[in-house]
Enzyme design. Structure first.
Site, mmCIF file in Angstrom:
data_model
loop_
_atom_site.group_PDB
_atom_site.id
_atom_site.type_symbol
_atom_site.label_atom_id
_atom_site.label_comp_id
_atom_site.label_asym_id
_atom_site.label_seq_id
_atom_site.Cartn_x
_atom_site.Cartn_y
_atom_site.Cartn_z
ATOM 1 N N GLY A 123 0.776 -1.234 0.000
ATOM 2 C CA GLY A 123 0.000 0.000 0.000
ATOM 3 C C GLY A 123 0.808 1.284 0.000
ATOM 4 O O GLY A 123 0.356 2.307 -0.505
ATOM 5 N N ASP A 148 0.974 3.324 4.551
ATOM 6 C CA ASP A 148 -0.088 4.102 3.905
ATOM 7 C C ASP A 148 -1.090 4.613 4.926
ATOM 8 O O ASP A 148 -1.440 5.792 4.922
ATOM 9 C CB ASP A 148 -0.789 3.278 2.811
ATOM 10 C CG ASP A 148 -1.209 1.880 3.275
ATOM 11 O OD1 ASP A 148 -1.026 1.542 4.469
ATOM 12 O OD2 ASP A 148 -1.720 1.118 2.433
ATOM 13 N N ASP A 173 -4.694 2.125 10.996
ATOM 14 C CA ASP A 173 -6.096 1.763 11.191
ATOM 15 C C ASP A 173 -6.239 1.189 12.613
ATOM 16 O O ASP A 173 -6.293 1.952 13.574
ATOM 17 C CB ASP A 173 -6.463 0.772 10.077
ATOM 18 C CG ASP A 173 -7.926 0.396 10.047
ATOM 19 O OD1 ASP A 173 -8.771 1.283 10.098
ATOM 20 O OD2 ASP A 173 -8.212 -0.815 9.944
ATOM 21 N N SER A 174 -6.238 -0.130 12.768
ATOM 22 C CA SER A 174 -6.307 -0.701 14.121
ATOM 23 C C SER A 174 -5.023 -0.407 14.896
ATOM 24 O O SER A 174 -5.022 -0.385 16.120
ATOM 25 C CB SER A 174 -6.519 -2.215 14.049
ATOM 26 O OG SER A 174 -5.364 -2.847 13.563
ATOM 27 N N THR A 204 -0.595 -3.314 12.544
ATOM 28 C CA THR A 204 0.521 -3.422 11.594
ATOM 29 C C THR A 204 1.735 -2.662 12.110
ATOM 30 O O THR A 204 2.839 -3.222 12.199
ATOM 31 C CB THR A 204 0.115 -2.863 10.211
ATOM 32 O OG1 THR A 204 -0.978 -3.634 9.711
ATOM 33 C CG2 THR A 204 1.267 -2.920 9.232
ATOM 34 N N ARG A 218 -5.309 0.957 -7.064
ATOM 35 C CA ARG A 218 -4.057 1.548 -6.580
ATOM 36 C C ARG A 218 -3.589 2.693 -7.470
ATOM 37 O O ARG A 218 -2.846 3.564 -7.038
ATOM 38 C CB ARG A 218 -2.930 0.498 -6.557
ATOM 39 C CG ARG A 218 -3.093 -0.593 -5.528
ATOM 40 C CD ARG A 218 -1.775 -1.369 -5.426
ATOM 41 N NE ARG A 218 -1.969 -2.677 -4.814
ATOM 42 C CZ ARG A 218 -2.009 -2.901 -3.506
ATOM 43 N NH1 ARG A 218 -1.873 -1.894 -2.672
ATOM 44 N NH2 ARG A 218 -2.169 -4.113 -3.029
#
Ligand code: 5GP
Ligand code: MG
Length: 173
Positions: A44, A98, A101-102, A105, A165
């Protein structure tokens, strides 16, 4: 249906230049003369990293691409697949992704960077969805391009099952 633009390309370009300037300035201030290893998380972050490195005005910069996966379609699987990292002993590292979020990662990769013996590490994400963090104490990033609402975004490197993408703007499906 074609995704609709959320962050237009001009805004992305301007903000990425600002981030690159801040990263170079902070590195010169805190780690003057030392090499910087930038780890871009694939797939990403490929557009973001490509533009970001070109706006970081440092002589000793190494760019490494590292594959990480956690999403299937528009859902996080909850497990992060990250291969071990090598060649980072004693290095100053910047992890580039990129979107945050949670937070799983970034937490997983920063732990792998620490295990690989880096002297210090910080993180840079283009987009942040703070309301999605799994727990309050979870990772934030040191450099953030834009904060976005809880919507699934594509474009500028971000995909939906491999698609979209190539869109020049960050868009919403
Ligand atoms: P986290 O581990 O923080 O939950 O997820 C981070 C990863 O999930 C990002 O690197 C990205 O690949 C993926 N992701 C999270 N939200 C989105 C989104 O809105 N759109 C896309 N395309 N990927 C996302
Ligand atoms: Mg990713």
């Amino acid at each position: 249906m074609r995704p609709r633009p959320l962050i237009p390309r001009e805004d992305l370009a301007r903000r990425v230049r600002e981030l690159g300037g801040s990263i170079a300035r902070d590195h010169d201030r805190d780690h003057a003369g030392r090499p910087l290893v930038l780890i871009a998380l694939m797939d990403g972050a490929f557009c973001f990293a490509a533009d970001l490195v070109r706006s970081i005005d440092l002589d000793d910069l190494t760019l490494v691409f590292h594959p990480v996966r956690s999403y299937r379609g528009t859902e996080s699987t909850g497990t992060v697949a990250c291969e071990p990292l090598s060649g980072l002993a004693g290095r100053r590292v910047l992890v580039v992704d990129d979107i945050l979020d949670s937070g799983r990662t970034l937490a997983t990769v920063l732990a792998a960077v620490a295990r690989a013996g880096a002297s210090s590490a910080s993180s840079c994400v283009l987009l942040d969805k703070p309301m999605r963090r799994v727990d309050a104490g979870q990772a934030t990033a040191d450099y953030i391009g834009f904060t976005v609402p809880d919507v699934f975004v594509v474009g500028y490197g971000l995909d939906h099952d491999g698609r979209w993408r190539h869109l020049p703007d960050v868009c919403v499906i």
